[in-house]
Design a protein around this motif. Sequence first.
Motif, PDB file in Angstrom:
ATOM      1  N   LEU A  60      12.888  20.129   1.861  1.00 27.12           N
ATOM      2  CA  LEU A  60      12.168  19.209   2.744  1.00 27.12           C
ATOM      3  C   LEU A  60      10.820  19.803   3.163  1.00 27.12           C
ATOM      4  CD1 LEU A  60      15.114  17.936   4.970  1.00 27.12           C
ATOM      5  CD2 LEU A  60      13.709  16.540   3.431  1.00 27.12           C
ATOM      6  N   SER A  61      10.782  21.109   3.366  1.00 27.55           N
ATOM      7  CA  SER A  61       9.512  21.752   3.729  1.00 27.55           C
ATOM      8  C   SER A  61       8.491  21.618   2.610  1.00 27.55           C
ATOM      9  CB  SER A  61       9.745  23.228   4.055  1.00 27.55           C
ATOM     10  OG  SER A  61      10.571  23.371   5.198  1.00 27.55           O
ATOM     11  N   GLU A  99       7.286  17.925   2.533  1.00 27.29           N
ATOM     12  CA  GLU A  99       6.378  17.615   3.637  1.00 27.29           C
ATOM     13  C   GLU A  99       4.942  18.023   3.347  1.00 27.29           C
ATOM     14  OE1 GLU A  99       8.186  19.672   6.843  1.00 27.29           O
ATOM     15  OE2 GLU A  99       9.746  18.153   7.192  1.00 27.29           O
ATOM     16  N   ARG A 100       4.761  18.954   2.438  1.00 24.80           N
ATOM     17  CA  ARG A 100       3.421  19.451   2.127  1.00 24.80           C
ATOM     18  C   ARG A 100       2.769  18.716   0.963  1.00 24.80           C
ATOM     19  NH1 ARG A 100       6.154  23.084   4.860  1.00 24.80           N
ATOM     20  NH2 ARG A 100       5.095  24.761   5.999  1.00 24.80           N
ATOM     21  N   ALA A 123      10.894  12.856   4.746  1.00 27.73           N
ATOM     22  CA  ALA A 123       9.784  13.751   5.071  1.00 27.73           C
ATOM     23  C   ALA A 123       8.521  12.984   5.459  1.00 27.73           C
ATOM     24  CB  ALA A 123       9.497  14.666   3.884  1.00 27.73           C
ATOM     25  N   GLY A 124       8.574  11.648   5.389  1.00 25.59           N
ATOM     26  CA  GLY A 124       7.403  10.843   5.730  1.00 25.59           C
ATOM     27  C   GLY A 124       6.355  10.825   4.636  1.00 25.59           C
ATOM     28  N   VAL A 125       6.777  11.085   3.393  1.00 26.89           N
ATOM     29  CA  VAL A 125       5.863  11.121   2.246  1.00 26.89           C
ATOM     30  C   VAL A 125       6.168   9.932   1.342  1.00 26.89           C
ATOM     31  CG1 VAL A 125       5.166  12.445   0.210  1.00 26.89           C
ATOM     32  CG2 VAL A 125       5.676  13.617   2.364  1.00 26.89           C
ATOM     33  N   ARG A 128       1.291   6.447   3.106  1.00 28.00           N
ATOM     34  CA  ARG A 128       1.686   7.473   4.079  1.00 28.00           C
ATOM     35  C   ARG A 128       2.142   6.835   5.381  1.00 28.00           C
ATOM     36  NH1 ARG A 128       2.156  13.110   2.997  1.00 28.00           N
ATOM     37  NH2 ARG A 128       2.581  14.089   4.987  1.00 28.00           N
ATOM     38  N   GLN A 155       6.012   6.847   6.914  1.00 26.95           N
ATOM     39  CA  GLN A 155       6.325   7.369   8.243  1.00 26.95           C
ATOM     40  C   GLN A 155       7.026   6.317   9.102  1.00 26.95           C
ATOM     41  OE1 GLN A 155       2.521   8.851   9.558  1.00 26.95           O
ATOM     42  NE2 GLN A 155       2.721  10.757   8.380  1.00 26.95           N
ATOM     43  N   ARG A 196      10.552   6.296   7.868  1.00 24.50           N
ATOM     44  CA  ARG A 196      11.303   7.454   8.349  1.00 24.50           C
ATOM     45  C   ARG A 196      11.849   7.196   9.748  1.00 24.50           C
ATOM     46  NH1 ARG A 196       8.234  13.101   9.176  1.00 24.50           N
ATOM     47  NH2 ARG A 196       6.940  11.716  10.459  1.00 24.50           N
TER      48      ARG A 196
END
Length: 360
Positions: A253-254, A257-258, A276-278, A327, A331, A334
Amino acid sequence: MTRRRVPSRGCRQTAGPGACTRTGPRAAAGWPDEWPPGPGPGRFGLVGAGYPRPVTFHETGRVLLTGWFSFLHGEVTAGDALALRRVQEVLDRARVRYDVAWSPRFRPDALTLDRARPEDYASLVFVCGPLHGPHVAGLHARFPHCFRVAVGNSVIDPADPAVTGFHEVLARDGRRIPATRDLAVRAPTAGSVPVTGVLLTHGQSEYGTRRLHDDVARTVSEWLARTRCAPLVLDTRLDTRDGLLAGTPEELLSLLERTDAVITDRLHGMVLALRAGVPPVAVDPVRGGAKVTAQAHACRWPALIPAEQLDAARLDAWWSWCLRRGRQAAQRRRRLLTAGADPADRLVSTLRQAAPAVGR
Protein backbone atom coordinates in the motif's frame (compact mmCIF):
# COMPACT_ATOMS: atom_id res chain seq x y z
CA MET A 1 37.43 16.45 -14.48
CA THR A 2 40.88 14.89 -14.80
CA ARG A 3 42.49 15.30 -18.20
CA ARG A 4 44.60 12.26 -18.99
CA ARG A 5 46.81 12.28 -22.07
CA VAL A 6 47.25 8.82 -23.57
CA PRO A 7 49.85 8.31 -26.31
CA SER A 8 48.60 6.21 -29.21
CA ARG A 9 50.55 3.63 -31.13
CA GLY A 10 53.41 5.13 -33.08
CA CYS A 11 53.67 7.99 -30.58
CA ARG A 12 56.04 8.31 -27.67
CA GLN A 13 56.20 10.90 -24.94
CA THR A 14 59.25 13.14 -24.99
CA ALA A 15 60.88 15.06 -22.20
CA GLY A 16 59.02 18.22 -23.17
CA PRO A 17 55.69 18.59 -21.37
CA GLY A 18 52.88 17.44 -23.63
CA ALA A 19 55.21 16.91 -26.58
CA CYS A 20 54.99 13.80 -28.69
CA THR A 21 57.39 12.46 -31.30
CA ARG A 22 56.07 10.46 -34.24
CA THR A 23 57.72 7.14 -34.93
CA GLY A 24 56.99 4.29 -37.30
CA PRO A 25 55.47 4.34 -40.81
CA ARG A 26 53.26 7.41 -40.20
CA ALA A 27 56.37 9.54 -39.77
CA ALA A 28 57.08 9.02 -43.45
CA ALA A 29 53.92 10.90 -44.34
CA GLY A 30 55.70 14.20 -43.71
CA TRP A 31 54.07 15.10 -40.39
CA PRO A 32 56.16 17.12 -37.93
CA ASP A 33 58.63 15.26 -35.76
CA GLU A 34 57.58 17.31 -32.74
CA TRP A 35 53.97 17.94 -31.73
CA PRO A 36 53.31 21.21 -29.89
CA PRO A 37 52.25 20.95 -26.24
CA GLY A 38 48.66 21.17 -24.92
CA PRO A 39 45.59 22.50 -26.76
CA GLY A 40 44.66 26.16 -26.67
CA PRO A 41 41.21 27.46 -25.72
CA GLY A 42 38.48 26.14 -28.01
CA ARG A 43 40.84 23.78 -29.84
CA PHE A 44 41.35 20.04 -29.96
CA GLY A 45 44.70 18.76 -28.72
CA LEU A 46 45.30 16.12 -31.38
CA VAL A 47 48.02 14.10 -29.69
CA GLY A 48 48.98 11.24 -31.98
CA ALA A 49 45.83 11.66 -34.08
CA GLY A 50 47.44 12.28 -37.46
CA TYR A 51 46.47 15.97 -37.67
CA PRO A 52 48.90 18.91 -37.42
CA ARG A 53 48.04 21.35 -34.65
CA PRO A 54 46.15 23.58 -34.19
CA VAL A 55 42.80 22.27 -35.44
CA THR A 56 39.54 24.04 -34.58
CA PHE A 57 36.10 22.50 -34.05
CA HIS A 58 34.92 23.79 -37.42
CA GLU A 59 37.95 22.32 -39.20
CA THR A 60 37.59 18.87 -37.72
CA GLY A 61 34.06 18.30 -39.04
CA ARG A 62 31.45 15.98 -37.60
CA VAL A 63 31.78 14.12 -34.29
CA LEU A 64 30.40 10.63 -33.65
CA LEU A 65 29.10 10.15 -30.10
CA THR A 66 29.36 6.59 -28.82
CA GLY A 67 29.14 4.71 -25.54
CA TRP A 68 28.02 1.40 -24.16
CA PHE A 69 24.61 2.45 -25.47
CA SER A 70 26.05 1.99 -28.99
CA PHE A 71 26.91 -1.71 -28.82
CA LEU A 72 24.51 -4.39 -29.98
CA HIS A 73 24.95 -6.38 -26.77
CA GLY A 74 25.65 -3.39 -24.55
CA GLU A 75 23.12 -1.82 -22.25
CA VAL A 76 21.48 1.58 -22.16
CA THR A 77 21.28 2.86 -18.59
CA ALA A 78 19.56 6.03 -17.42
CA GLY A 79 22.93 7.34 -16.22
CA ASP A 80 24.55 6.76 -19.61
CA ALA A 81 21.65 8.42 -21.41
CA LEU A 82 21.87 11.47 -19.15
CA ALA A 83 25.65 11.63 -19.59
CA LEU A 84 25.06 11.65 -23.34
CA ARG A 85 22.62 14.56 -22.95
CA ARG A 86 25.26 16.49 -21.02
CA VAL A 87 27.77 15.99 -23.83
CA GLN A 88 25.16 16.96 -26.43
CA GLU A 89 24.41 20.11 -24.44
CA VAL A 90 28.08 21.10 -24.46
CA LEU A 91 28.48 20.41 -28.19
CA ASP A 92 25.23 22.18 -29.08
CA ARG A 93 26.39 25.26 -27.22
CA ALA A 94 29.65 25.22 -29.18
CA ARG A 95 27.78 24.55 -32.45
CA VAL A 96 29.70 21.35 -33.05
CA ARG A 97 28.02 18.96 -35.47
CA TYR A 98 27.58 15.40 -34.25
CA ASP A 99 25.70 12.13 -34.68
CA VAL A 100 24.83 9.55 -32.03
CA ALA A 101 25.32 5.82 -32.61
CA TRP A 102 22.69 3.72 -30.81
CA SER A 103 22.30 0.02 -30.19
CA PRO A 104 19.86 -1.34 -32.79
CA ARG A 105 18.09 -3.20 -30.02
CA PHE A 106 17.31 0.01 -28.17
CA ARG A 107 16.64 2.32 -31.13
CA PRO A 108 16.21 0.22 -34.28
CA ASP A 109 15.51 3.23 -36.52
CA ALA A 110 18.50 5.32 -35.37
CA LEU A 111 22.08 5.44 -36.62
CA THR A 112 24.09 2.40 -35.52
CA LEU A 113 27.82 1.73 -35.40
CA ASP A 114 27.50 -0.65 -38.34
CA ARG A 115 25.83 2.06 -40.45
CA ALA A 116 28.17 4.86 -39.37
CA ARG A 117 30.78 5.44 -42.10
CA PRO A 118 34.17 6.17 -40.53
CA GLU A 119 35.10 8.56 -43.35
CA ASP A 120 32.16 10.82 -42.36
CA TYR A 121 33.74 11.67 -39.00
CA ALA A 122 36.87 13.45 -37.90
CA SER A 123 36.38 12.80 -34.19
CA LEU A 124 34.86 10.11 -31.99
CA VAL A 125 33.73 10.58 -28.39
CA PHE A 126 33.03 7.68 -26.03
CA VAL A 127 30.65 8.80 -23.29
CA CYS A 128 30.48 7.43 -19.75
CA GLY A 129 30.90 3.88 -18.47
CA PRO A 130 34.05 1.81 -17.88
CA LEU A 131 36.83 1.80 -20.46
CA HIS A 132 37.63 -1.86 -20.88
CA GLY A 133 37.21 -4.84 -23.12
CA PRO A 134 37.16 -5.65 -26.84
CA HIS A 135 34.02 -3.65 -27.67
CA VAL A 136 35.62 -0.35 -26.68
CA ALA A 137 39.00 -1.34 -28.11
CA GLY A 138 37.30 -2.19 -31.40
CA LEU A 139 36.35 1.46 -31.89
CA HIS A 140 40.03 2.35 -32.29
CA ALA A 141 40.41 -0.16 -35.12
CA ARG A 142 37.18 0.86 -36.84
CA PHE A 143 37.84 4.62 -36.60
CA PRO A 144 41.65 4.78 -36.77
CA HIS A 145 41.82 8.20 -38.45
CA CYS A 146 39.51 9.90 -35.94
CA PHE A 147 40.63 11.93 -32.96
CA ARG A 148 39.24 9.76 -30.19
CA VAL A 149 38.19 11.15 -26.81
CA ALA A 150 36.68 9.38 -23.80
CA VAL A 151 34.73 11.56 -21.37
CA GLY A 152 33.17 10.82 -17.98
CA ASN A 153 34.55 7.29 -17.76
CA SER A 154 36.01 4.90 -15.18
CA VAL A 155 39.57 3.78 -15.93
CA ILE A 156 40.00 0.33 -14.42
CA ASP A 157 43.32 -0.58 -16.05
CA PRO A 158 45.29 2.29 -17.60
CA ALA A 159 47.21 -0.23 -19.74
CA ASP A 160 44.08 -1.74 -21.29
CA PRO A 161 44.08 -1.21 -25.09
CA ALA A 162 40.56 0.14 -24.68
CA VAL A 163 42.13 3.02 -22.71
CA THR A 164 45.42 3.53 -24.51
CA GLY A 165 43.69 3.78 -27.88
CA PHE A 166 42.15 7.13 -26.95
CA HIS A 167 44.06 10.31 -27.63
CA GLU A 168 42.45 11.99 -24.63
CA VAL A 169 40.69 10.49 -21.60
CA LEU A 170 38.68 12.93 -19.49
CA ALA A 171 38.04 10.43 -16.70
CA ARG A 172 35.61 10.60 -13.81
CA ASP A 173 37.60 8.11 -11.70
CA GLY A 174 40.28 5.45 -11.85
CA ARG A 175 43.58 4.28 -10.50
CA ARG A 176 45.60 7.31 -9.38
CA ILE A 177 42.96 9.57 -10.93
CA PRO A 178 41.11 11.99 -8.59
CA ALA A 179 37.36 11.35 -8.74
CA THR A 180 35.11 14.01 -10.22
CA ARG A 181 31.35 14.34 -10.66
CA ASP A 182 29.54 12.08 -13.07
CA LEU A 183 28.18 13.75 -16.20
CA ALA A 184 24.60 12.76 -15.31
CA VAL A 185 24.56 15.24 -12.41
CA ARG A 186 24.37 18.28 -14.70
CA ALA A 187 22.51 16.73 -17.62
CA PRO A 188 19.31 18.44 -18.80
CA THR A 189 16.00 16.62 -18.34
CA ALA A 190 12.48 17.10 -19.64
CA GLY A 191 10.94 17.09 -16.14
CA SER A 192 9.16 14.41 -14.15
CA VAL A 193 6.59 12.02 -15.62
CA PRO A 194 3.63 10.20 -14.03
CA VAL A 195 4.60 7.15 -12.00
CA THR A 196 2.47 4.19 -13.04
CA GLY A 197 2.00 1.11 -10.90
CA VAL A 198 1.72 -1.99 -13.10
CA LEU A 199 0.11 -5.13 -11.69
CA LEU A 200 -0.48 -7.89 -14.24
CA THR A 201 -1.06 -11.62 -13.91
CA HIS A 202 -0.27 -14.45 -16.31
CA GLY A 203 -1.97 -17.11 -14.19
CA GLN A 204 -5.60 -17.87 -13.29
CA SER A 205 -5.83 -21.13 -15.23
CA GLU A 206 -9.22 -21.72 -13.63
CA TYR A 207 -10.79 -19.65 -16.40
CA GLY A 208 -9.70 -22.13 -19.09
CA THR A 209 -10.39 -21.07 -22.66
CA ARG A 210 -11.82 -17.75 -21.46
CA ARG A 211 -8.33 -16.60 -20.47
CA LEU A 212 -7.00 -13.61 -22.42
CA HIS A 213 -4.26 -12.78 -19.91
CA ASP A 214 -1.34 -13.06 -22.34
CA ASP A 215 -3.06 -10.82 -24.90
CA VAL A 216 -3.78 -8.26 -22.19
CA ALA A 217 -0.19 -8.28 -20.92
CA ARG A 218 1.20 -7.86 -24.44
CA THR A 219 -1.14 -4.96 -25.31
CA VAL A 220 -0.49 -3.18 -22.02
CA SER A 221 3.29 -3.64 -22.33
CA GLU A 222 3.32 -2.24 -25.87
CA TRP A 223 1.19 0.69 -24.76
CA LEU A 224 3.47 1.42 -21.80
CA ALA A 225 6.51 1.41 -24.10
CA ARG A 226 5.16 4.36 -26.10
CA THR A 227 3.51 6.24 -23.21
CA ARG A 228 5.32 9.03 -21.37
CA CYS A 229 5.26 7.55 -17.90
CA ALA A 230 7.52 5.77 -15.43
CA PRO A 231 6.29 2.17 -15.05
CA LEU A 232 6.67 0.64 -11.60
CA VAL A 233 6.11 -3.12 -11.78
CA LEU A 234 4.41 -4.35 -8.60
CA ASP A 235 3.02 -7.64 -7.38
CA THR A 236 0.22 -8.35 -4.94
CA ARG A 237 2.05 -11.55 -3.96
CA LEU A 238 3.82 -11.14 -0.62
CA ASP A 239 7.12 -12.81 0.26
CA THR A 240 8.90 -12.44 3.60
CA ARG A 241 12.12 -14.00 2.25
CA ASP A 242 12.50 -12.13 -1.03
CA GLY A 243 13.71 -8.63 -0.24
CA LEU A 244 12.60 -7.39 -3.67
CA LEU A 245 8.92 -8.10 -2.97
CA ALA A 246 6.62 -6.53 -0.42
CA GLY A 247 6.46 -8.63 2.73
CA THR A 248 3.33 -7.07 4.25
CA PRO A 249 0.16 -5.42 2.90
CA GLU A 250 1.34 -2.12 4.38
CA GLU A 251 4.49 -2.23 2.26
CA LEU A 252 2.51 -2.72 -0.94
CA LEU A 253 0.00 0.00 0.00
CA SER A 254 2.90 2.37 0.71
CA LEU A 255 4.20 1.75 -2.80
CA LEU A 256 0.78 2.27 -4.36
CA GLU A 257 0.29 5.53 -2.48
CA ARG A 258 3.38 6.93 -4.19
CA THR A 259 2.10 6.30 -7.72
CA ASP A 260 0.06 8.68 -9.84
CA ALA A 261 -2.05 5.94 -11.41
CA VAL A 262 -2.22 2.15 -11.73
CA ILE A 263 -2.92 -0.17 -14.62
CA THR A 264 -3.92 -3.69 -13.66
CA ASP A 265 -5.78 -6.82 -14.67
CA ARG A 266 -5.93 -8.04 -11.08
CA LEU A 267 -8.90 -7.63 -8.76
CA HIS A 268 -6.71 -6.67 -5.83
CA GLY A 269 -4.61 -4.43 -8.02
CA MET A 270 -7.73 -2.34 -8.61
CA VAL A 271 -9.12 -2.59 -5.06
CA LEU A 272 -5.86 -1.75 -3.29
CA ALA A 273 -5.22 1.18 -5.63
CA LEU A 274 -8.65 2.58 -4.72
CA ARG A 275 -7.96 1.99 -1.03
CA ALA A 276 -4.74 4.02 -1.49
CA GLY A 277 -6.72 6.78 -3.23
CA VAL A 278 -4.94 6.17 -6.55
CA PRO A 279 -6.95 5.84 -9.80
CA PRO A 280 -6.58 2.45 -11.51
CA VAL A 281 -7.24 1.55 -15.13
CA ALA A 282 -8.72 -1.92 -14.67
CA VAL A 283 -8.68 -4.51 -17.46
CA ASP A 284 -10.73 -7.67 -17.10
CA PRO A 285 -8.55 -10.40 -18.68
CA VAL A 286 -11.37 -12.97 -18.89
CA ARG A 287 -13.54 -13.22 -21.98
CA GLY A 288 -17.09 -12.20 -21.10
CA GLY A 289 -15.97 -10.60 -17.85
CA ALA A 290 -15.32 -12.10 -14.42
CA LYS A 291 -14.31 -10.93 -10.97
CA VAL A 292 -12.53 -7.73 -12.07
CA THR A 293 -15.70 -6.53 -13.80
CA ALA A 294 -17.85 -7.58 -10.84
CA GLN A 295 -15.62 -5.72 -8.38
CA ALA A 296 -15.46 -2.60 -10.54
CA HIS A 297 -19.26 -2.52 -10.49
CA ALA A 298 -19.34 -3.14 -6.72
CA CYS A 299 -16.90 -0.25 -6.21
CA ARG A 300 -18.71 1.87 -8.79
CA TRP A 301 -15.43 2.46 -10.57
CA PRO A 302 -15.80 3.51 -14.22
CA ALA A 303 -12.26 2.98 -15.59
CA LEU A 304 -12.82 -0.60 -16.73
CA ILE A 305 -11.89 -2.15 -20.09
CA PRO A 306 -13.02 -5.66 -21.11
CA ALA A 307 -10.17 -7.70 -22.62
CA GLU A 308 -12.08 -8.05 -25.90
CA GLN A 309 -12.15 -4.25 -26.28
CA LEU A 310 -8.64 -3.51 -25.08
CA ASP A 311 -6.61 -1.29 -27.41
CA ALA A 312 -4.28 1.69 -27.25
CA ALA A 313 -7.05 4.22 -27.86
CA ARG A 314 -9.09 3.07 -24.85
CA LEU A 315 -5.99 2.92 -22.68
CA ASP A 316 -5.10 6.47 -23.75
CA ALA A 317 -8.59 7.73 -22.95
CA TRP A 318 -8.82 6.23 -19.47
CA TRP A 319 -5.19 7.11 -18.74
CA SER A 320 -5.84 10.75 -19.51
CA TRP A 321 -8.96 10.68 -17.35
CA CYS A 322 -7.03 9.15 -14.43
CA LEU A 323 -4.39 11.88 -14.58
CA ARG A 324 -6.89 14.74 -14.93
CA ARG A 325 -9.89 13.75 -12.80
CA GLY A 326 -9.22 10.24 -11.59
CA ARG A 327 -7.30 11.16 -8.45
CA GLN A 328 -10.24 13.06 -6.96
CA ALA A 329 -12.62 10.30 -8.03
CA ALA A 330 -10.42 7.62 -6.43
CA GLN A 331 -10.18 9.53 -3.17
CA ARG A 332 -13.99 9.89 -3.04
CA ARG A 333 -14.31 6.17 -3.71
CA ARG A 334 -11.84 5.42 -0.89
CA ARG A 335 -13.90 7.36 1.64
CA LEU A 336 -17.14 5.69 0.56
CA LEU A 337 -15.71 2.18 0.33
CA THR A 338 -14.01 2.18 3.73
CA ALA A 339 -17.25 3.39 5.32
CA GLY A 340 -19.45 0.82 3.57
CA ALA A 341 -20.37 -2.80 4.27
CA ASP A 342 -18.72 -6.01 3.10
CA PRO A 343 -19.47 -9.76 3.49
CA ALA A 344 -17.42 -10.01 6.71
CA ASP A 345 -20.10 -7.97 8.49
CA ARG A 346 -22.45 -10.97 8.18
CA LEU A 347 -19.91 -13.65 9.09
CA VAL A 348 -20.61 -13.96 12.84
CA SER A 349 -24.40 -14.09 12.37
CA THR A 350 -23.96 -16.75 9.71
CA LEU A 351 -21.77 -18.85 12.00
CA ARG A 352 -24.30 -18.50 14.82
CA GLN A 353 -26.97 -20.05 12.66
CA ALA A 354 -25.03 -23.32 12.75
CA ALA A 355 -23.51 -22.91 16.25
CA PRO A 356 -25.43 -20.43 18.43
CA ALA A 357 -22.66 -20.35 21.03
CA VAL A 358 -20.13 -18.75 18.60
CA GLY A 359 -18.93 -15.39 19.92
CA ARG A 360 -20.69 -15.73 23.30
